[in-house]
Design a protein around this motif. Structure first.
Motif, mmCIF file in Angstrom:
data_model
loop_
_atom_site.group_PDB
_atom_site.id
_atom_site.type_symbol
_atom_site.label_atom_id
_atom_site.label_comp_id
_atom_site.label_asym_id
_atom_site.label_seq_id
_atom_site.Cartn_x
_atom_site.Cartn_y
_atom_site.Cartn_z
ATOM 1 N N ILE A 1 2.227 38.339 39.162
ATOM 2 C CA ILE A 1 2.329 39.350 40.203
ATOM 3 C C ILE A 1 1.720 38.843 41.509
ATOM 4 O O ILE A 1 2.071 39.315 42.604
ATOM 5 N N ASN A 2 0.830 37.874 41.430
ATOM 6 C CA ASN A 2 0.211 37.307 42.636
ATOM 7 C C ASN A 2 0.960 36.083 43.165
ATOM 8 O O ASN A 2 0.454 35.383 44.044
ATOM 9 N N ARG A 3 2.158 35.858 42.607
ATOM 10 C CA ARG A 3 2.950 34.711 43.087
ATOM 11 C C ARG A 3 3.241 34.841 44.582
ATOM 12 O O ARG A 3 3.685 35.882 45.048
ATOM 13 N N VAL A 4 3.004 33.760 45.315
ATOM 14 C CA VAL A 4 3.308 33.745 46.743
ATOM 15 C C VAL A 4 4.580 32.934 46.973
ATOM 16 O O VAL A 4 5.007 32.160 46.122
ATOM 17 N N SER A 5 5.172 33.129 48.126
ATOM 18 C CA SER A 5 6.428 32.453 48.476
ATOM 19 C C SER A 5 6.237 31.730 49.803
ATOM 20 O O SER A 5 6.577 32.259 50.873
ATOM 21 N N PRO A 6 5.689 30.506 49.759
ATOM 22 C CA PRO A 6 5.346 29.795 50.996
ATOM 23 C C PRO A 6 6.511 29.620 51.971
ATOM 24 O O PRO A 6 6.313 29.611 53.177
ATOM 25 N N GLU B 1 18.356 36.407 49.303
ATOM 26 C CA GLU B 1 17.383 35.360 48.968
ATOM 27 C C GLU B 1 15.957 35.881 49.104
ATOM 28 O O GLU B 1 15.064 35.522 48.318
ATOM 29 N N ILE B 2 15.729 36.728 50.091
ATOM 30 C CA ILE B 2 14.406 37.335 50.248
ATOM 31 C C ILE B 2 14.144 38.324 49.119
ATOM 32 O O ILE B 2 13.044 38.367 48.551
ATOM 33 N N ILE B 3 15.145 39.129 48.780
ATOM 34 C CA ILE B 3 14.996 40.096 47.684
ATOM 35 C C ILE B 3 14.597 39.386 46.395
ATOM 36 O O ILE B 3 13.681 39.821 45.680
ATOM 37 N N LYS B 4 15.254 38.287 46.099
ATOM 38 C CA LYS B 4 14.961 37.547 44.870
ATOM 39 C C LYS B 4 13.546 36.972 44.881
ATOM 40 O O LYS B 4 12.888 36.899 43.833
ATOM 41 N N GLU B 5 13.060 36.570 46.044
ATOM 42 C CA GLU B 5 11.690 36.053 46.132
ATOM 43 C C GLU B 5 10.663 37.122 45.781
ATOM 44 O O GLU B 5 9.584 36.825 45.277
ATOM 45 N N LEU B 6 11.004 38.373 46.036
ATOM 46 C CA LEU B 6 10.070 39.465 45.768
ATOM 47 C C LEU B 6 10.125 39.929 44.311
ATOM 48 O O LEU B 6 9.158 40.496 43.809
ATOM 49 N N ALA B 7 11.244 39.693 43.638
ATOM 50 C CA ALA B 7 11.506 40.281 42.324
ATOM 51 C C ALA B 7 10.873 39.493 41.179
ATOM 52 O O ALA B 7 10.688 38.275 41.265
ATOM 53 N N PHE C 1 19.052 46.731 42.165
ATOM 54 C CA PHE C 1 17.810 46.945 41.434
ATOM 55 C C PHE C 1 17.078 45.627 41.177
ATOM 56 O O PHE C 1 17.704 44.606 40.878
ATOM 57 N N ILE C 2 15.759 45.691 41.299
ATOM 58 C CA ILE C 2 14.893 44.601 40.872
ATOM 59 C C ILE C 2 13.783 45.201 40.026
ATOM 60 O O ILE C 2 13.658 46.427 39.916
ATOM 61 N N ARG C 3 12.976 44.327 39.444
ATOM 62 C CA ARG C 3 11.726 44.766 38.839
ATOM 63 C C ARG C 3 10.578 44.141 39.618
ATOM 64 O O ARG C 3 10.661 42.984 40.052
ATOM 65 N N GLU D 1 4.437 35.317 53.079
ATOM 66 C CA GLU D 1 4.372 34.669 51.763
ATOM 67 C C GLU D 1 3.630 35.523 50.739
ATOM 68 O O GLU D 1 3.767 35.321 49.538
ATOM 69 N N GLU D 2 2.867 36.516 51.201
ATOM 70 C CA GLU D 2 2.130 37.393 50.294
ATOM 71 C C GLU D 2 2.839 38.738 50.090
ATOM 72 O O GLU D 2 2.243 39.697 49.592
ATOM 73 N N SER D 3 4.105 38.794 50.437
ATOM 74 C CA SER D 3 4.838 40.064 50.359
ATOM 75 C C SER D 3 4.926 40.596 48.939
ATOM 76 O O SER D 3 4.753 41.802 48.693
ATOM 77 N N ARG D 4 5.211 39.726 47.986
ATOM 78 C CA ARG D 4 5.367 40.190 46.602
ATOM 79 C C ARG D 4 4.099 40.857 46.074
ATOM 80 O O ARG D 4 4.158 42.009 45.624
ATOM 81 N N PRO D 5 2.929 40.201 46.109
ATOM 82 C CA PRO D 5 1.732 40.881 45.604
ATOM 83 C C PRO D 5 1.366 42.118 46.421
ATOM 84 O O PRO D 5 0.923 43.125 45.866
#
Length: 475
Positions: A243-248, A262-268, A288-290, A445-449
């Motif tokens: 869940i803390n994965r970043v996307s540099p 591509e951005i959506i997939k980086e968050l999912a 839908f994503i999780r 890059e910290e959007s997902r967490p």
């Protein structure tokens, strides 16, 4: 009649109910349900001549969760629905609604035929009423595996999500011959109501598959994102994705006319995204994503189609998706990069304000947790329409790359003769935070967490609305 004779008679009558339908119709059920989970209902509801066998009805499981199914068998009298077949469908709809489990309908036949025309009207009236009654109560899913003509075609748009097969799904109200009788013009079934027409032009089909196996897989995938009914929360699926994965490199995706998926997939979780209505109004992406195991409905402007502008079809597409997610307790995430509404004479004369109002209404009405992330442009009333703070969105976040304002920098410069430095400051996300349009500016890059933790705190929230029967949705 002794016990042995009664059992032999039972087996004989049961075999009559199966007839020729041990082929494709039952194979479709096998492709959708967990192994050996299907249980058939109403097998003996038929006439002596076999009418009633054109409908196979029952229940099974998808990932060990209960689901009802109705399949039209085109090998029995062309799949034409008889009085007994209609009774099966109505009974199953009522059973699904009362027990609170999704209903899958598979249409593949030549319509409906009962001996009394009044009975035909009654069947359709009850069918449409049942769909309306259980809409928003249980997910209503449809696979068009062949022909779905005439009045039966209304069951397609009355469903929540519809699956079609390229070159093998046909949905139409009037036949080509009826069209020719009125207009004098020739048209084929494919041109009138083929899969591509229903997926690309009118949006009736949400998932367009290459073949039946792919359609059944998409159907299973979708069910796993959804609750069984409106009183439940969507299922949580554990993920090994940190869940803390970043996307540099995520901000580097913001190129000219980039693909927002591509951005959506980086968050999912697992970078997996199930897109809805990919073929229809592609300038707005929905699906839908999780995120941390939770189902999340996503809407995002698509910059490589019309620069991400909103138009007639994308406004309706977004509104419909929001209302489904709200009905079934699925939180919403909106990714915003929108220059405005599409400016053409056709859009204005065709009612862009009314269609756009649907999107505004849907956002403002939705009571599920709502999060918006502004990655790029967010200008004018279009920016307000796309999940803004003014539409009761719980958290509005922005990247440092965001530009937010009533006008674009070029518009401000032209209207007020301002220097570039002042216009850039006027639309900066920092000014938007000061004005209360944005809650926080985050590292891309910290959007997902950041989104995951935000969702964690919002998921238990409750919203109170004024007491009323219902709003007057701008249909």
């Amino acid at each position: 009649m002794d016990v042995e004779s009664k059992m032999n008679y039972f087996k004989q009558e049961k075999s009559k109910g199966k007839g020729n339908n041990e082929g494709n119709p039952r194979k479709r059920i096998e492709n959708i349900f967990d192994d050996e989970s299907f249980m058939e209902y109403y097998a003996f509801k038929r006439e002596e001549d076999g009418r009633g066998n054109e409908i196979i009805a029952g229940s099974g499981t998808i990932s060990q969760r209960p689901v009802y199914i109705m399949v039209q068998d085109s090998s029995v009298n062309g799949g034409i629905i008889s009085d007994k077949g209609g009774q099966k469908i109505l009974s199953l709809l009522e059973q699904a609604g009362k027990t609170g489990a999704p209903l899958i309908s598979i249409f593949d036949g030549q319509g409906v035929q009962v001996e009394n025309s009044w009975d035909t009207l009654e069947l359709f009236g009850k069918l449409f009423s049942a769909y309306a009654t259980y809409s928003g109560v249980i997910p209503l899913l449809t696979l068009v595996a062949g022909y779905c003509p005439g009045a039966l075609s209304f069951a397609v748009p009355l469903s929540d999500f519809v699956f079609g097969i390229k070159d093998n799904s046909f949905v139409y109200l009037n036949t080509p011959q009826a069209i020719k009788d009125v207009t004098g013009k020739d048209i084929t079934f494919e041109e009138l109501g083929g899969a591509q027409i229903n997926a690309q032009q009118n949006g009736n089909i949400h998932f367009l598959a290459e073949n039946e196996e792919e359609a059944c897989k998409h159907l299973r995938d979708l069910v796993e994102f959804l609750p069984l009914n409106n009183l439940e929360k969507p299922p949580i699926k554990e993920s090994a994705d940190d869940i803390n994965r970043v996307s540099p490199g995520i901000v580097d995706l913001l190129k000219e006319d980039y693909d927002v998926r591509e951005i959506i997939k980086e968050l999912a979780d697992e970078k997996a995204f199930l897109e809805i209505q990919e073929e229809f109004a592609p300038n707005l992406v929905t699906g839908f994503i999780r995120l941390n195991g939770y189902s999340l409905g996503v809407l995002a402007n698509q910059p490589f189609v019309l620069k991400g502008s909103l138009d007639l079809n994308s406004s309706e597409k977004g509104a419909s998706f929001i209302r489904f997610c709200d009905a079934f307790n699925i939180p919403l995430l909106t990714l915003v990069d929108i220059p405005g509404y599409l400016s053409t004479i056709y859009q204005e004369q065709s009612g862009i304000t009314k269609k756009g109002a649907k999107l505004i209404f849907a956002y403002a009405e939705a009571s599920v947790p709502k999060i918006s992330l502004i990655t790029g442009k967010c200008y004018g009333v279009a920016g307000i329409s796309m999940g803004s703070k003014y539409l009761k969105v719980d958290q509005v976040l922005a990247w440092p790359t965001a530009q937010i304002g009533a006008l674009s920098p070029a518009g401000l410069s032209s209207l007020f003769s301002l220097p570039e430095a002042e216009t850039e400051k006027a639309v900066s996300p920092y000014e938007a935070v000061i004005q209360g349009l944005v809650d926080d500016i985050i590292e891309p890059e910290e959007s997902r967490p950041h989104l995951a933790y935000t969702l964690e705190f919002l998921k238990t929230g409750r919203k109170l609305a004024p007491g009323k029967k219902h709003g007057n949705f701008p249909v």
